[in-house]
Design an enzyme around this catalytic site. Structure first.
Site, PDB file in Angstrom:
ATOM      1  N   SER A  42      43.017  35.257  41.138  1.00  0.00           N
ATOM      2  CA  SER A  42      42.138  35.546  39.996  1.00  0.00           C
ATOM      3  C   SER A  42      42.487  34.649  38.819  1.00  0.00           C
ATOM      4  O   SER A  42      41.607  34.146  38.121  1.00  0.00           O
ATOM      5  CB  SER A  42      42.267  37.007  39.573  1.00  0.00           C
ATOM      6  OG  SER A  42      41.928  37.856  40.631  1.00  0.00           O
ATOM      7  N   HIS A  87      40.446  39.068  47.857  1.00  0.00           N
ATOM      8  CA  HIS A  87      40.551  40.527  47.786  1.00  0.00           C
ATOM      9  C   HIS A  87      39.566  41.174  48.771  1.00  0.00           C
ATOM     10  O   HIS A  87      39.912  42.132  49.466  1.00  0.00           O
ATOM     11  CB  HIS A  87      40.175  41.034  46.386  1.00  0.00           C
ATOM     12  CG  HIS A  87      41.126  40.653  45.293  1.00  0.00           C
ATOM     13  ND1 HIS A  87      40.714  40.033  44.139  1.00  0.00           N
ATOM     14  CD2 HIS A  87      42.470  40.835  45.150  1.00  0.00           C
ATOM     15  CE1 HIS A  87      41.753  39.854  43.332  1.00  0.00           C
ATOM     16  NE2 HIS A  87      42.832  40.308  43.929  1.00  0.00           N
ATOM     17  N   LYS A 110      49.063  41.834  31.944  1.00  0.00           N
ATOM     18  CA  LYS A 110      48.432  40.573  32.332  1.00  0.00           C
ATOM     19  C   LYS A 110      47.338  40.141  31.353  1.00  0.00           C
ATOM     20  O   LYS A 110      46.759  39.072  31.522  1.00  0.00           O
ATOM     21  CB  LYS A 110      47.821  40.706  33.727  1.00  0.00           C
ATOM     22  CG  LYS A 110      48.812  40.537  34.871  1.00  0.00           C
ATOM     23  CD  LYS A 110      48.066  40.394  36.184  1.00  0.00           C
ATOM     24  CE  LYS A 110      48.967  40.107  37.360  1.00  0.00           C
ATOM     25  NZ  LYS A 110      48.213  40.081  38.634  1.00  0.00           N
ATOM     26  N   ARG A 166      50.259  36.464  49.879  1.00  0.00           N
ATOM     27  CA  ARG A 166      49.950  35.030  49.978  1.00  0.00           C
ATOM     28  C   ARG A 166      51.245  34.250  50.027  1.00  0.00           C
ATOM     29  O   ARG A 166      52.122  34.449  49.177  1.00  0.00           O
ATOM     30  CB  ARG A 166      49.159  34.571  48.743  1.00  0.00           C
ATOM     31  CG  ARG A 166      47.742  35.032  48.705  1.00  0.00           C
ATOM     32  CD  ARG A 166      47.200  34.948  47.312  1.00  0.00           C
ATOM     33  NE  ARG A 166      47.903  35.858  46.424  1.00  0.00           N
ATOM     34  CZ  ARG A 166      47.609  36.053  45.154  1.00  0.00           C
ATOM     35  NH1 ARG A 166      46.633  35.392  44.602  1.00  0.00           N
ATOM     36  NH2 ARG A 166      48.290  36.901  44.417  1.00  0.00           N
TER      37      ARG A 166
END
Ligand code: ADP
Length: 172
Positions: A138, A23, A47, A100
């Protein structure tokens, strides 16, 4: 995108649970393209984040405090409205997202399409993840750390110690 006369604001939204060096690399690069960059920390209850929104804002703020961002003001704040409304309210011209490999593509493609339908004047700018951080996420960081793996290459010392604290809290 060129910084020519016009003052350009960009928003980099995310859950940042927690912020990683991947990030940070995106923030650094985005800061070269705009005059003002707002890192928007989303609640994302979907999440089930490990860190509260307040804790995530604090960690992002700490991590970017020492960042060299010449000619760009970087701000961090929590938001909890629809992203496109937030971007409009902030009078930003673009949204930054990191990409990504192929894992992010489907979701990002849909989100960009929906946002473009709702507000065609706001562009989404994708910055490709660097090869160094391509596989950093993460969620993997949380998993590896929970199982006592070494994640010190992927997060800053402040984030590492916040993760340690969470782990100790959960144990006690
Ligand atoms: P979200 O829940 O919005 O996907 P994340 O915090 O997971 O929030 O990610 C925020 C943005 O940063 C997304 O665009 C994501 O694809 C991107 N991102 C996450 N990890 C990396 C990384 N290692 N390199 C580049 N971009 C990344």
């Amino acid at each position: 995108m060129e910084k020519s006369g016009k003052y350009i604001t960009g928003v980099y939204p995310g859950t940042f649970d927690p912020i990683t060096k991947g990030h940070l690399h995106i923030i650094q690069r985005a800061s070269k393209l705009v005059d003002r960059l707002i890192v928007g920390v989303a609640p994302n209850t979907r999440k089930g984040p490990l860190f509260s929104q307040e804790e995530r804002v604090k960690l992002v703020s700490e991590d970017i405090a020492n960042m060299h961002a010449k000619h760009c003001e970087i701000e961090v704040e929590a938001f909890d409205e629809l992203l496109i409304h937030y971007v409009q309210r902030k009078k930003a011209q673009c949204i930054f997202r990191g990409l990504r490999a192929t894992s992010d593509f489907e979701y990002e493609f849909q989100m960009t399409g929906m946002n473009a339908q709702m507000e065609p004047d706001i562009e989404t700018v994708f910055l490709m993840a660097s090869d160094k951080y391509q596989f950093v996420s993460s969620s993997f960081i949380k998993e590896i750390h929970a199982l006592d793996g070494d994640i010190s290459k992927f997060v800053t010392p402040a984030v590492l110690s916040a993760l340690e604290q969470k782990k100790n809290q959960r144990k006690s």
